[in-house]
Motif scaffolding. Sequence first.
Motif, short mmCIF file in Angstrom:
data_model
loop_
_atom_site.label_atom_id
_atom_site.label_comp_id
_atom_site.label_asym_id
_atom_site.label_seq_id
_atom_site.Cartn_x
_atom_site.Cartn_y
_atom_site.Cartn_z
N SER A 223 1.77 2.47 3.46
CA SER A 223 2.71 1.72 4.29
C SER A 223 3.92 2.58 4.62
O SER A 223 4.40 3.34 3.79
N SER A 224 4.43 2.43 5.84
CA SER A 224 5.67 3.11 6.22
C SER A 224 6.83 2.62 5.36
O SER A 224 7.69 3.39 4.96
N ILE A 225 6.85 1.31 5.12
CA ILE A 225 7.85 0.69 4.26
C ILE A 225 7.10 -0.03 3.14
O ILE A 225 6.37 -0.98 3.40
N LYS A 226 7.27 0.45 1.92
CA LYS A 226 6.53 -0.11 0.79
C LYS A 226 7.39 -1.15 0.07
O LYS A 226 8.52 -0.88 -0.31
N ILE A 227 6.82 -2.35 -0.09
CA ILE A 227 7.47 -3.42 -0.84
C ILE A 227 6.47 -3.86 -1.91
O ILE A 227 5.47 -4.50 -1.62
N ASP A 228 6.74 -3.49 -3.14
CA ASP A 228 5.81 -3.74 -4.23
C ASP A 228 6.17 -5.04 -4.95
O ASP A 228 6.76 -5.03 -6.02
N LEU A 229 5.84 -6.15 -4.29
CA LEU A 229 6.11 -7.48 -4.86
C LEU A 229 4.89 -8.37 -4.68
O LEU A 229 4.20 -8.27 -3.66
N PRO A 230 4.64 -9.27 -5.65
CA PRO A 230 3.57 -10.24 -5.44
C PRO A 230 3.91 -11.09 -4.20
O PRO A 230 5.06 -11.35 -3.94
N SER B 22 0.82 -1.21 0.00
CA SER B 22 0.00 0.00 0.00
C SER B 22 0.86 1.27 0.00
O SER B 22 1.93 1.31 0.60
N GLU B 23 0.35 2.29 -0.67
CA GLU B 23 1.01 3.61 -0.65
C GLU B 23 1.07 4.16 0.77
O GLU B 23 1.91 4.98 1.08
N ARG C 294 -1.11 -5.89 0.72
CA ARG C 294 -1.17 -4.43 0.81
C ARG C 294 -0.84 -3.97 2.22
O ARG C 294 -0.17 -2.98 2.44
N CYS C 295 -1.35 -4.70 3.18
CA CYS C 295 -1.12 -4.40 4.60
C CYS C 295 -0.51 -5.66 5.20
O CYS C 295 -1.20 -6.45 5.82
N HIS C 296 0.78 -5.88 4.98
CA HIS C 296 1.42 -7.17 5.27
C HIS C 296 1.68 -7.39 6.76
O HIS C 296 1.25 -8.39 7.32
N CYS C 297 2.39 -6.45 7.39
CA CYS C 297 2.65 -6.61 8.82
C CYS C 297 2.96 -5.26 9.46
O CYS C 297 3.20 -4.28 8.77
#
Length: 107
Positions: A43-50, A40-41, A54-57
């Motif tokens: 996110s404090s730390i964005k990881i754009d990978l499959p 997600s945009e 969007r809201c991982h942890c």
Amino acid sequence: MFPFIRFVLVAKLKLLVLKDGLLLDDREYLLNGATTIGRSENSSIKIDLPGVSRCHCTIVRLTSKKSKNIEYSVIDGCYQGRSLKKSTNGILLNNEPCESSYLVHGD
């Protein structure tokens, strides 16, 4: 295959992102309060990978009132207001499914 994310805690978070054994990212981040990781945009730390939700942890910095020691915990998903929205893909900590846990160096 999903990317593998390893946390190395010192005074900062060193985030290692590996996919199929290849290092994709190894940046350091300062942690303040709650740090969200995801696609997600917002996110404090964005990881754009499959494989990364969007809201991982969320990594939460905790300070003991008595000893002043700083500890960190990881939570599957992100808080939206007062409710926790769990990640779609779940998280693994040391190759085991995890909903929440304290973190130690090398996790």
